[in-house]
Design a protein around this motif. Structure first.
Motif, PDB file in Angstrom:
ATOM      1  N   VAL A  89      -7.671  -0.309  -6.847  1.00 45.13           N
ATOM      2  CA  VAL A  89      -6.163  -0.785  -6.221  1.00 45.13           C
ATOM      3  C   VAL A  89      -5.994  -1.765  -5.404  1.00 45.13           C
ATOM      4  O   VAL A  89      -5.089  -2.300  -5.250  1.00 45.13           O
ATOM      5  N   VAL A  90      -7.150  -2.073  -4.428  1.00 41.49           N
ATOM      6  CA  VAL A  90      -7.160  -2.959  -3.630  1.00 41.49           C
ATOM      7  C   VAL A  90      -6.877  -4.394  -4.282  1.00 41.49           C
ATOM      8  O   VAL A  90      -6.089  -5.424  -3.385  1.00 41.49           O
ATOM      9  N   LYS A  91      -7.332  -4.810  -5.286  1.00 40.03           N
ATOM     10  CA  LYS A  91      -7.284  -6.035  -6.166  1.00 40.03           C
ATOM     11  C   LYS A  91      -5.537  -6.108  -6.239  1.00 40.03           C
ATOM     12  O   LYS A  91      -5.059  -7.321  -5.987  1.00 40.03           O
ATOM     13  N   ALA A  98       0.803  -1.068  -0.127  1.00 40.72           N
ATOM     14  CA  ALA A  98       0.052   0.122   0.006  1.00 40.72           C
ATOM     15  C   ALA A  98       0.887   1.248   0.020  1.00 40.72           C
ATOM     16  O   ALA A  98       0.511   2.148  -0.614  1.00 40.72           O
ATOM     17  N   LYS A  99       2.203   1.291   0.678  1.00 42.35           N
ATOM     18  CA  LYS A  99       2.846   2.289   0.766  1.00 42.35           C
ATOM     19  C   LYS A  99       3.476   2.494  -0.418  1.00 42.35           C
ATOM     20  O   LYS A  99       3.798   3.659  -1.022  1.00 42.35           O
ATOM     21  N   ASP A 100       3.860   1.549  -1.062  1.00 38.71           N
ATOM     22  CA  ASP A 100       4.265   1.677  -2.556  1.00 38.71           C
ATOM     23  C   ASP A 100       3.589   2.192  -3.481  1.00 38.71           C
ATOM     24  O   ASP A 100       3.820   3.049  -4.610  1.00 38.71           O
ATOM     25  N   GLN A 101       2.189   2.026  -3.480  1.00 36.56           N
ATOM     26  CA  GLN A 101       1.216   2.794  -4.024  1.00 36.56           C
ATOM     27  C   GLN A 101       0.709   4.330  -3.793  1.00 36.56           C
ATOM     28  O   GLN A 101       0.108   4.908  -4.131  1.00 36.56           O
ATOM     29  N   LYS A 102       1.495   4.611  -2.649  1.00 38.71           N
ATOM     30  CA  LYS A 102       1.408   5.932  -2.183  1.00 38.71           C
ATOM     31  C   LYS A 102      -0.257   6.222  -1.505  1.00 38.71           C
ATOM     32  O   LYS A 102      -0.830   7.272  -1.791  1.00 38.71           O
ATOM     33  N   LEU A 103      -0.546   5.232  -0.600  1.00 38.65           N
ATOM     34  CA  LEU A 103      -1.834   5.320  -0.225  1.00 38.65           C
ATOM     35  C   LEU A 103      -1.871   5.474   1.283  1.00 38.65           C
ATOM     36  O   LEU A 103      -0.679   5.459   1.986  1.00 38.65           O
ATOM     37  N   LYS A 104      -2.727   6.138   1.837  1.00 35.13           N
ATOM     38  CA  LYS A 104      -3.054   6.422   3.311  1.00 35.13           C
ATOM     39  C   LYS A 104      -3.281   5.160   3.895  1.00 35.13           C
ATOM     40  O   LYS A 104      -4.039   4.353   3.633  1.00 35.13           O
ATOM     41  N   VAL A 105      -2.452   4.807   4.972  1.00 31.82           N
ATOM     42  CA  VAL A 105      -2.510   3.545   5.760  1.00 31.82           C
ATOM     43  C   VAL A 105      -2.389   3.731   7.126  1.00 31.82           C
ATOM     44  O   VAL A 105      -1.799   4.582   7.611  1.00 31.82           O
ATOM     45  N   LYS A 106      -3.415   3.039   7.932  1.00 28.01           N
ATOM     46  CA  LYS A 106      -3.585   3.196   9.396  1.00 28.01           C
ATOM     47  C   LYS A 106      -3.466   1.612   9.864  1.00 28.01           C
ATOM     48  O   LYS A 106      -4.343   0.874   9.213  1.00 28.01           O
ATOM     49  N   GLY A 107      -2.591   1.293  10.612  1.00 29.25           N
ATOM     50  CA  GLY A 107      -2.488  -0.092  11.085  1.00 29.25           C
ATOM     51  C   GLY A 107      -1.239  -0.738  10.968  1.00 29.25           C
ATOM     52  O   GLY A 107       0.057  -0.085  10.418  1.00 29.25           O
ATOM     53  N   PRO A 108      -1.075  -1.766  11.321  1.00 32.82           N
ATOM     54  CA  PRO A 108      -1.900  -2.800  11.939  1.00 32.82           C
ATOM     55  C   PRO A 108      -2.301  -2.535  13.487  1.00 32.82           C
ATOM     56  O   PRO A 108      -1.698  -2.265  14.043  1.00 32.82           O
TER      57      PRO A 108
END
Length: 142
Positions: free
Chosen positions: A118-120, A64-74
């Motif tokens: 993008v989730v796929k 997800a970080k490679d795709q430059k997305l906002k990530v919260k977690g785990p």
């Protein structure tokens, strides 16, 4: 029967035509892609094996970080411990001896803000055996 005298209203003066209005300014610039709606995506990972669970979590987050997305977690949720205590003797005779079995279920949450396509790509990683993944997609951000 008497009728009320009809009153006539004075003729209204002709109204002038409204002035020509300039066309509304264009809201979208040409050549710019329309903004993609981001969904709030919650990925729930469940497993009995912590090592496999943490490996899948780290793979998902790095993708997800490679795709430059906002990530919260785990987010580590409390471990469920399922316990069963049973007698060792099959017939019930003899010394009262007991077996205690338990199964620990570990759970992690990961929140993403991204388009659903993008989730796929992100979830197409190798998933370790024994790890269950549940993906829920909320309505787009308003």
């Amino acid at each position: 029967m008497s009728q009320a005298p009809a009153t006539t209203a004075p003729a209204a003066a002709p109204t002038p035509a409204p002035a020509a209005q300039p066309p509304a300014p264009a809201t979208k610039k040409q050549g710019v892609e329309p903004e993609v709606l981001n969904h709030r995506i919650r990925i729930t990972l469940t497993s009995r094996n912590v090592k496999n669970l943490e490996k899948v979590c780290s793979d998902l987050i790095s993708g997800a970080k490679d795709q430059k997305l906002k990530v919260k977690g785990p987010v580590r949720l409390p471990t469920k411990v399922l316990r069963i205590t049973t007698r060792k003797s099959p017939c019930g005779e003899g010394t009262n001896s007991w077996d205690r079995f338990e199964m620990r279920i570990h759970k992690r949450l990961i929140d993403l803000h991204s388009p659903s396509e993008v989730v796929k790509q992100i979830t197409s990683i190798h998933i370790e055996p024994g790890v269950e993944i549940e993906v829920t997609i909320a309505n787009p951000n308003q």
